[in-house]
Design a protein around this motif. Structure first.
Motif, PDB file in Angstrom:
ATOM      1  N   MET A 141       0.812  -1.181   0.000  1.00 33.11           N
ATOM      2  CA  MET A 141       0.000   0.000   0.000  1.00 33.11           C
ATOM      3  C   MET A 141       0.862   1.253   0.000  1.00 33.11           C
ATOM      4  O   MET A 141       0.387   2.336  -0.202  1.00 33.11           O
ATOM      5  N   SER A 142       2.136   1.108   0.195  1.00 39.25           N
ATOM      6  CA  SER A 142       3.006   2.268   0.273  1.00 39.25           C
ATOM      7  C   SER A 142       3.127   2.937  -1.088  1.00 39.25           C
ATOM      8  O   SER A 142       3.277   2.282  -2.108  1.00 39.25           O
ATOM      9  N   SER A 143       3.037   4.252  -1.092  1.00 38.21           N
ATOM     10  CA  SER A 143       3.287   5.017  -2.304  1.00 38.21           C
ATOM     11  C   SER A 143       4.338   6.073  -2.014  1.00 38.21           C
ATOM     12  O   SER A 143       4.281   7.175  -2.514  1.00 38.21           O
ATOM     13  N   LEU A 144       5.271   5.705  -1.167  1.00 37.01           N
ATOM     14  CA  LEU A 144       6.322   6.634  -0.787  1.00 37.01           C
ATOM     15  C   LEU A 144       7.284   6.860  -1.944  1.00 37.01           C
ATOM     16  O   LEU A 144       7.605   5.937  -2.684  1.00 37.01           O
ATOM     17  N   PRO A 145       7.776   8.084  -2.095  1.00 38.32           N
ATOM     18  CA  PRO A 145       8.744   8.396  -3.153  1.00 38.32           C
ATOM     19  C   PRO A 145      10.136   7.907  -2.745  1.00 38.32           C
ATOM     20  O   PRO A 145      10.929   8.646  -2.166  1.00 38.32           O
ATOM     21  N   LEU A 146      10.445   6.651  -3.076  1.00 39.43           N
ATOM     22  CA  LEU A 146      11.690   6.045  -2.611  1.00 39.43           C
ATOM     23  C   LEU A 146      12.928   6.788  -3.103  1.00 39.43           C
ATOM     24  O   LEU A 146      13.916   6.881  -2.384  1.00 39.43           O
ATOM     25  N   GLY A 147      12.883   7.332  -4.300  1.00 36.09           N
ATOM     26  CA  GLY A 147      14.027   8.098  -4.810  1.00 36.09           C
ATOM     27  C   GLY A 147      14.290   9.343  -3.964  1.00 36.09           C
ATOM     28  O   GLY A 147      15.439   9.651  -3.636  1.00 36.09           O
ATOM     29  N   ALA A 148      13.221  10.057  -3.607  1.00 38.63           N
ATOM     30  CA  ALA A 148      13.373  11.254  -2.768  1.00 38.63           C
ATOM     31  C   ALA A 148      13.859  10.866  -1.377  1.00 38.63           C
ATOM     32  O   ALA A 148      14.723  11.539  -0.800  1.00 38.63           O
ATOM     33  N   SER A 195      15.076   1.373  -2.433  1.00 38.63           N
ATOM     34  CA  SER A 195      14.278   0.153  -2.491  1.00 38.63           C
ATOM     35  C   SER A 195      13.701  -0.114  -1.107  1.00 38.63           C
ATOM     36  O   SER A 195      13.983   0.590  -0.154  1.00 38.63           O
ATOM     37  N   GLY A 196      12.892  -1.138  -1.019  1.00 40.60           N
ATOM     38  CA  GLY A 196      12.287  -1.493   0.260  1.00 40.60           C
ATOM     39  C   GLY A 196      10.924  -0.854   0.411  1.00 40.60           C
ATOM     40  O   GLY A 196      10.418  -0.167  -0.480  1.00 40.60           O
ATOM     41  N   ASN A 197      10.319  -1.100   1.545  1.00 39.01           N
ATOM     42  CA  ASN A 197       8.996  -0.581   1.854  1.00 39.01           C
ATOM     43  C   ASN A 197       8.995  -0.154   3.320  1.00 39.01           C
ATOM     44  O   ASN A 197       8.504  -0.870   4.181  1.00 39.01           O
ATOM     45  N   PRO A 198       9.559   1.027   3.620  1.00 38.38           N
ATOM     46  CA  PRO A 198       9.733   1.429   5.010  1.00 38.38           C
ATOM     47  C   PRO A 198       8.408   1.693   5.714  1.00 38.38           C
ATOM     48  O   PRO A 198       7.463   2.197   5.108  1.00 38.38           O
ATOM     49  N   SER A 199       8.372   1.367   6.987  1.00 38.38           N
ATOM     50  CA  SER A 199       7.187   1.666   7.793  1.00 38.38           C
ATOM     51  C   SER A 199       7.272   3.099   8.298  1.00 38.38           C
ATOM     52  O   SER A 199       8.337   3.732   8.292  1.00 38.38           O
ATOM     53  N   LEU A 200       6.141   3.581   8.761  1.00 40.28           N
ATOM     54  CA  LEU A 200       6.081   4.897   9.368  1.00 40.28           C
ATOM     55  C   LEU A 200       7.042   4.976  10.546  1.00 40.28           C
ATOM     56  O   LEU A 200       7.768   5.963  10.709  1.00 40.28           O
ATOM     57  N   GLU A 201       7.096   3.915  11.357  1.00 40.32           N
ATOM     58  CA  GLU A 201       7.974   3.906  12.525  1.00 40.32           C
ATOM     59  C   GLU A 201       9.441   4.036  12.128  1.00 40.32           C
ATOM     60  O   GLU A 201      10.198   4.770  12.768  1.00 40.32           O
ATOM     61  N   THR A 202       9.850   3.336  11.070  1.00 42.53           N
ATOM     62  CA  THR A 202      11.238   3.397  10.612  1.00 42.53           C
ATOM     63  C   THR A 202      11.594   4.807  10.151  1.00 42.53           C
ATOM     64  O   THR A 202      12.636   5.358  10.528  1.00 42.53           O
ATOM     65  N   LEU A 203      10.719   5.421   9.358  1.00 44.66           N
ATOM     66  CA  LEU A 203      10.999   6.767   8.857  1.00 44.66           C
ATOM     67  C   LEU A 203      11.021   7.791   9.981  1.00 44.66           C
ATOM     68  O   LEU A 203      11.879   8.679  10.008  1.00 44.66           O
ATOM     69  N   TRP A 204      10.107   7.671  10.949  1.00 45.41           N
ATOM     70  CA  TRP A 204      10.116   8.594  12.090  1.00 45.41           C
ATOM     71  C   TRP A 204      11.400   8.432  12.889  1.00 45.41           C
ATOM     72  O   TRP A 204      11.996   9.411  13.346  1.00 45.41           O
ATOM     73  N   GLU A 247       3.553  -0.330  11.001  1.00 41.72           N
ATOM     74  CA  GLU A 247       3.920  -1.723  10.773  1.00 41.72           C
ATOM     75  C   GLU A 247       2.736  -2.660  10.938  1.00 41.72           C
ATOM     76  O   GLU A 247       2.607  -3.643  10.225  1.00 41.72           O
ATOM     77  N   LEU A 248       1.846  -2.374  11.884  1.00 42.52           N
ATOM     78  CA  LEU A 248       0.704  -3.242  12.151  1.00 42.52           C
ATOM     79  C   LEU A 248      -0.535  -2.835  11.363  1.00 42.52           C
ATOM     80  O   LEU A 248      -1.567  -3.478  11.466  1.00 42.52           O
ATOM     81  N   GLY A 249      -0.460  -1.773  10.589  1.00 43.85           N
ATOM     82  CA  GLY A 249      -1.593  -1.324   9.805  1.00 43.85           C
ATOM     83  C   GLY A 249      -2.578  -0.524  10.638  1.00 43.85           C
ATOM     84  O   GLY A 249      -2.406  -0.320  11.827  1.00 43.85           O
ATOM     85  N   GLY A 250      -3.623  -0.040   9.980  1.00 41.14           N
ATOM     86  CA  GLY A 250      -4.668   0.689  10.672  1.00 41.14           C
ATOM     87  C   GLY A 250      -4.410   2.165  10.868  1.00 41.14           C
ATOM     88  O   GLY A 250      -5.267   2.878  11.380  1.00 41.14           O
TER      89      GLY A 250
END
Length: 183
Positions: free
Chosen positions: A1-8, A45-54, A89-92
């Motif tokens: 579901m992530s649509s994060l701009p991985l390049g940025a 690359s990858g699919n970082p969670s909100l927790e990881t980015l914070w 990570e847990l969704g919701g």
């Protein structure tokens, strides 16, 4: 579901890590994330969670939006359901970056979509962070972890984001606008 701009994200991480003069190992240690995760992010690359980015933003002393946003001076329209989204990570709980603070300004704007039984318990953000929340729909328990407030649609709350805080949807389909201000 992530649509994060991985390049940025990759470019922003590399720039901020260079600014503070840390190796990947040092940033990973300070943020409490795996070095392999950081390596993937810096390789776009990858699919970082909100927790990881914070965690990475906090370790670097920058806002979340400075890691996921790209700077633009053009007119920007983000249609409902679009935009850079990060989920827990847990969704919701999904935060969609609506407007990243440009250099010199100190606020970021998010659209929050949250589901019941998926509380977002946030660790403190960088010192001086204040959060402002307007509840658009649903009901939510929001604010300092030790004294949250129940919000109804149209209610507004401001609280210290540099202390532990919570956003817990009390109804499915809860939506809010969150402004993160760095002082």
């Amino acid at each position: 579901m992530s649509s994060l701009p991985l390049g940025a994200i990759a470019a922003n991480l590399q720039r901020e890590r260079a600014r503070v003069g840390w190796s990947m190992t040092e940033l990973a240690r300070r943020a409490g994330v795996a070095k392999s995760t950081l390596s993937q992010l810096e390789a776009a690359s990858g699919n970082p969670s909100l927790e990881t980015l914070w965690a990475l933003a906090t370790a670097l002393g920058v806002s979340f939006a400075q890691l996921v946003g790209s700077q633009s001076t053009d007119v920007t329209v983000i249609r409902a359901g679009e935009g850079p989204r990060a989920a827990t990570e847990l969704g919701g709980y999904v935060a969609t970056l609506l407007s990243a603070s440009p250099p010199g300004a100190r606020r970021d704007l998010y659209l929050i979509d949250a589901e019941r039984e998926s509380p977002r318990r946030a660790d403190p953000h960088p010192a001086g962070t204040i959060e402002h929340v307007v509840l658009c729909s649903g009901r939510a328990l929001v604010g300092p972890t030790d004294d949250p407030v129940t919000l109804e649609p149209g209610d507004f709350i401001t609280y210290a984001g540099d202390a532990p805080h919570v956003f817990e949807a009390l109804e499915s389909g809860t939506r809010a606008v969150l402004i993160s201000e760095q002082r």
